[in-house]
Design an enzyme around this catalytic site. Sequence first.
Site: not given
Length: 369
Positions: A143, A194, A226, A250, A254
Amino acid sequence: MASNKKLLILAGDGIGPEGIAQARRVLEWMSKRRAVSFGVSEDLVGGAAFEAHGTPLTDKTMDAAMQADAVLFGAVGGPKWDNVARHLRPEAALLRLRKDMDLFANLRPAKVFPALAGASTLKEDIVSGLDIMIVRELTSGVYFGKPRGIEKLPDGRRRGVDTQVYTSDEIERVARVSFELARKRQGKVCSSEKSNVMESGVLWRQVVTETHKHYPDVALSHMLADACGMQLVRNPKQFDVIVTDNLFGDLLSDVASMLTGSIGMLPSASLGPADPTGRRRALYEPVHGSAPDIAGKGLANPIASILSLAMMLRYSFDMGDDADLVEAAVGKVLDGGLRTADIMQPGKAKVSTSVMGDAILKELDKLAA
Ligand code: NAD
């Protein structure tokens, strides 16, 4: 008596002030009943500050946040300010607070209160008793990485670029927060990245593993992000603390939050670096936004704000017993069958924001008697 607990309250817009008003009542209860004194100041933020001062966060308020031991934040934003220039929008206030206070560790607990285990979209036995903490790196990663932007190629196509970038110190400091948290919980950290396809993921795994040498009493595991998403909905109770980067955090936070039922129940904390005395800048806020659709109607669930206050007691003021007390009072009220509209279930009693606050205070009285 001068207080050594300097607290700045920024209630903000929409339902922000409604939830924070109930959290303030809990704070006042603490001051009266637990012989602690907070030096509380309050200021405008977001749309409310824009209306009064033409900016969503004045320099004076920013200075006060830098001086405070903790900031309790409500929520900002609303349709009224949707067309204001980006740097003056209410949300810009939160971005500046995070940046200037260097709030690099975002703590998002996902805890299922027994009375609400049936409210999750997952089967009750998968989520009942769930208590996990996601630690998301908040100030670096994709970001913020450069280069970024959309460029036009000579052949007329456009190319969008973001850069995932982490330095070892950025990874180490968030890893340390996670290990320290795990020590006060079940002693387990799962680090997620990852590393199979990303260089920053390889570095992440290396640095977390190196940092772990300082915390031999904590169990460390690694999981690709993942797979972690999959395990969060398959068997979430295997986790204690999950530490991960800004992007994956993020997403994963959630996902984890939805295991618990409603966004109106979810608190968060964002912590900065520790100074030599161990003090950290910190901001506590409900995960939800300003909910313009229900603002001013007495419908907001104040529990996310009240649990944010409990996190503040635990992490900024070392008042773990008092935080436990607040969480227990919330649990008792839910056991007793009271529900705000967002967590309403058949056969339960629907109550307003302030009646939920009244009930939590009553339970605090009973628990402390
Ligand atoms: P939101 O979280 O405000 O609301 C999403 C939905 O959840 C709405 O239906 C709302 O009524 C419900 N809800 C949220 N909190 C609730 C509570 N405590 N009790 C009961 N129901 C609750 O998200 P949104 O609608 O996407 O955004 C609304 C505004 O809030 C926007 O301006 C957005 O930019 C802003 N926002 C601010 C923050 C923040 O201040 N940290 C975070 C997210 C969104």
